[in-house]
Design a protein around this motif. Structure first.
Motif, mmCIF file in Angstrom:
data_model
loop_
_atom_site.group_PDB
_atom_site.id
_atom_site.type_symbol
_atom_site.label_atom_id
_atom_site.label_comp_id
_atom_site.label_asym_id
_atom_site.label_seq_id
_atom_site.Cartn_x
_atom_site.Cartn_y
_atom_site.Cartn_z
ATOM 1 N N VAL A 13 37.276 7.533 -13.479
ATOM 2 C CA VAL A 13 36.326 7.686 -14.577
ATOM 3 C C VAL A 13 36.129 9.172 -14.826
ATOM 4 C CG1 VAL A 13 33.868 7.430 -15.096
ATOM 5 C CG2 VAL A 13 35.172 5.488 -14.229
ATOM 6 N N ARG A 14 36.177 9.582 -16.086
ATOM 7 C CA ARG A 14 36.009 11.007 -16.408
ATOM 8 C C ARG A 14 34.527 11.356 -16.440
ATOM 9 N NH1 ARG A 14 40.145 9.297 -19.620
ATOM 10 N NH2 ARG A 14 38.756 8.828 -21.349
ATOM 11 N N PRO A 15 34.184 12.606 -16.074
ATOM 12 C CA PRO A 15 32.774 13.000 -16.091
ATOM 13 C C PRO A 15 32.180 12.744 -17.478
ATOM 14 C CG PRO A 15 34.135 14.748 -15.157
ATOM 15 C CD PRO A 15 35.074 13.700 -15.685
ATOM 16 N N GLY A 16 31.007 12.139 -17.519
ATOM 17 C CA GLY A 16 30.325 11.912 -18.786
ATOM 18 C C GLY A 16 30.600 10.557 -19.417
ATOM 19 N N GLU A 17 31.619 9.828 -18.938
ATOM 20 C CA GLU A 17 31.888 8.505 -19.513
ATOM 21 C C GLU A 17 30.774 7.521 -19.188
ATOM 22 O OE1 GLU A 17 36.189 6.832 -19.873
ATOM 23 O OE2 GLU A 17 36.072 8.003 -18.025
ATOM 24 N N TYR A 18 30.315 7.564 -17.946
ATOM 25 C CA TYR A 18 29.214 6.715 -17.516
ATOM 26 C C TYR A 18 28.195 7.617 -16.827
ATOM 27 C CZ TYR A 18 32.682 3.035 -18.259
ATOM 28 O OH TYR A 18 33.624 2.204 -18.806
ATOM 29 N N PRO A 19 27.449 8.390 -17.626
ATOM 30 C CA PRO A 19 26.613 9.454 -17.032
ATOM 31 C C PRO A 19 25.575 8.933 -16.035
ATOM 32 C CG PRO A 19 26.215 9.219 -19.416
ATOM 33 C CD PRO A 19 27.386 8.355 -19.091
ATOM 34 N N VAL A 20 25.035 7.737 -16.291
ATOM 35 C CA VAL A 20 24.001 7.234 -15.370
ATOM 36 C C VAL A 20 24.623 6.929 -14.006
ATOM 37 C CG1 VAL A 20 22.346 5.363 -14.973
ATOM 38 C CG2 VAL A 20 22.595 6.325 -17.268
ATOM 39 N N TRP A 21 25.820 6.363 -14.024
ATOM 40 C CA TRP A 21 26.486 6.057 -12.750
ATOM 41 C C TRP A 21 26.988 7.340 -12.074
ATOM 42 C CZ3 TRP A 21 29.580 1.421 -15.177
ATOM 43 C CH2 TRP A 21 28.723 0.308 -15.248
ATOM 44 N N ASP A 22 27.423 8.310 -12.882
ATOM 45 C CA ASP A 22 27.815 9.620 -12.312
ATOM 46 C C ASP A 22 26.659 10.229 -11.529
ATOM 47 O OD1 ASP A 22 30.404 9.843 -13.224
ATOM 48 O OD2 ASP A 22 29.872 10.941 -15.045
ATOM 49 N N ALA A 23 25.494 10.250 -12.165
ATOM 50 C CA ALA A 23 24.316 10.869 -11.539
ATOM 51 C C ALA A 23 23.927 10.093 -10.286
ATOM 52 C CB ALA A 23 23.151 10.903 -12.534
ATOM 53 N N ALA A 24 24.006 8.763 -10.377
ATOM 54 C CA ALA A 24 23.637 7.935 -9.222
ATOM 55 C C ALA A 24 24.607 8.182 -8.071
ATOM 56 C CB ALA A 24 23.646 6.459 -9.626
ATOM 57 N N LEU A 25 25.896 8.234 -8.385
ATOM 58 C CA LEU A 25 26.868 8.403 -7.308
ATOM 59 C C LEU A 25 26.739 9.781 -6.655
ATOM 60 C CD1 LEU A 25 29.063 6.945 -5.761
ATOM 61 C CD2 LEU A 25 30.752 7.934 -7.305
ATOM 62 N N ALA A 26 26.336 10.770 -7.427
ATOM 63 C CA ALA A 26 26.141 12.106 -6.848
ATOM 64 C C ALA A 26 25.068 12.053 -5.759
ATOM 65 C CB ALA A 26 25.761 13.104 -7.940
ATOM 66 N N LEU A 27 23.997 11.296 -6.001
ATOM 67 C CA LEU A 27 22.935 11.176 -4.997
ATOM 68 C C LEU A 27 23.414 10.386 -3.779
ATOM 69 C CD1 LEU A 27 19.749 10.529 -7.158
ATOM 70 C CD2 LEU A 27 20.118 12.409 -5.557
ATOM 71 N N VAL A 28 24.137 9.289 -4.043
ATOM 72 C CA VAL A 28 24.642 8.478 -2.930
ATOM 73 C C VAL A 28 25.640 9.304 -2.110
ATOM 74 C CG1 VAL A 28 25.975 6.418 -2.345
ATOM 75 C CG2 VAL A 28 24.228 6.298 -4.127
ATOM 76 N N ASN A 29 26.450 10.097 -2.785
ATOM 77 C CA ASN A 29 27.415 10.933 -2.068
ATOM 78 C C ASN A 29 26.722 11.986 -1.214
ATOM 79 O OD1 ASN A 29 30.016 9.943 -2.460
ATOM 80 N ND2 ASN A 29 30.180 10.879 -4.491
ATOM 81 N N ARG A 30 25.533 12.412 -1.645
ATOM 82 C CA ARG A 30 24.778 13.369 -0.832
ATOM 83 C C ARG A 30 24.408 12.715 0.506
ATOM 84 N NH1 ARG A 30 19.371 15.538 -3.454
ATOM 85 N NH2 ARG A 30 20.750 16.360 -5.052
ATOM 86 N N ASP A 31 23.966 11.452 0.436
ATOM 87 C CA ASP A 31 23.638 10.738 1.678
ATOM 88 C C ASP A 31 24.886 10.506 2.520
ATOM 89 O OD1 ASP A 31 20.954 10.590 1.202
ATOM 90 O OD2 ASP A 31 20.990 8.571 0.363
ATOM 91 N N LEU A 32 25.980 10.150 1.875
ATOM 92 C CA LEU A 32 27.206 9.893 2.632
ATOM 93 C C LEU A 32 27.684 11.178 3.310
ATOM 94 C CD1 LEU A 32 29.137 7.500 3.206
ATOM 95 C CD2 LEU A 32 30.641 8.474 1.474
ATOM 96 N N ALA A 33 27.530 12.315 2.627
ATOM 97 C CA ALA A 33 27.955 13.600 3.208
ATOM 98 C C ALA A 33 27.113 13.941 4.435
ATOM 99 C CB ALA A 33 27.845 14.706 2.166
#
Ligand SMILES: [Zn+2]
Length: 179
Positions: A13-33
């Motif tokens: 998925v390209r940045p901005g295609e699904y902005p709400v999911w992009d933003a959500a995954l960024a937070l989840v990735n912070r926890d995973l990191a």
């Protein structure tokens, strides 16, 4: 040349295609990191609907999954709900991420440091959180953490055990090096 590839090859998925999911995954990735740094970051992959059928108005023309860096994924695709809030979308993405990591890597994450139980995403007073199943009392702050704000204490046991062993090893190495 495009016909060479099967039509259902997943794409990033390209940045901005699904902005709400992009933003959500960024937070989840912070926890995973914080918890499982060697396994992230997760990415959004899109696949055409199968079987191919006319899509309803408002439905994405493809299925979007939360996948590991190598593309492995497990569980259902994400859904766009007409009345969904960013908080609700974050809970959905966290659940999809948790399932992919659990089923593909056999890591239960995050865990409650007190109960040693897996935590699950949900809404607490409208706030997206990881919630420990060991505490029945709603709002018990010890067992609820905002998604995106986990600490190393929420790492799976297996990871903490590996870290302890590594530390012991490097302590031994340090001792022998100083002799
Ligand atoms: Zn707990």
């Amino acid at each position: 040349m495009d016909d060479f590839f099967p039509p259902d090859r997943p794409r990033d998925v390209r940045p901005g295609e699904y902005p709400v999911w992009d933003a959500a995954l960024a937070l989840v990735n912070r926890d995973l990191a914080t918890l499982l740094p060697e396994h992230g970051p997760l990415r959004l992959l899109a696949l055409p609907h199968w079987p191919k059928e006319p899509t309803d108005a408002g439905q994405p023309p493809e299925q979007v999954y939360v996948a590991l860096p190598d593309g492995r994924r497990h569980g259902d695709d994400l859904h766009e709900h007409p009345d969904s809030t960013p908080a609700g979308a974050l809970v959905d993405v966290a659940g999809a991420a948790q399932e992919t990591v659990l089923e593909c890597l056999w890591e239960v994450w995050p865990v409650c440091p007190d109960h040693r139980l897996g935590m699950h995403p949900g809404l607490e007073d409208g706030r997206p959180v990881w919630r420990c199943a060991g505490s029945r009392a709603p709002g018990n702050p010890e067992h609820v953490r905002a998604i995106g704000e986990l600490e190393p204490a929420h790492r799976p046991r297996s990871v903490r055990r590996r870290e302890r062993n590594r530390n012991k090893q490097s302590k031994r190495d340090g001792t022998s090096a100083s002799q």
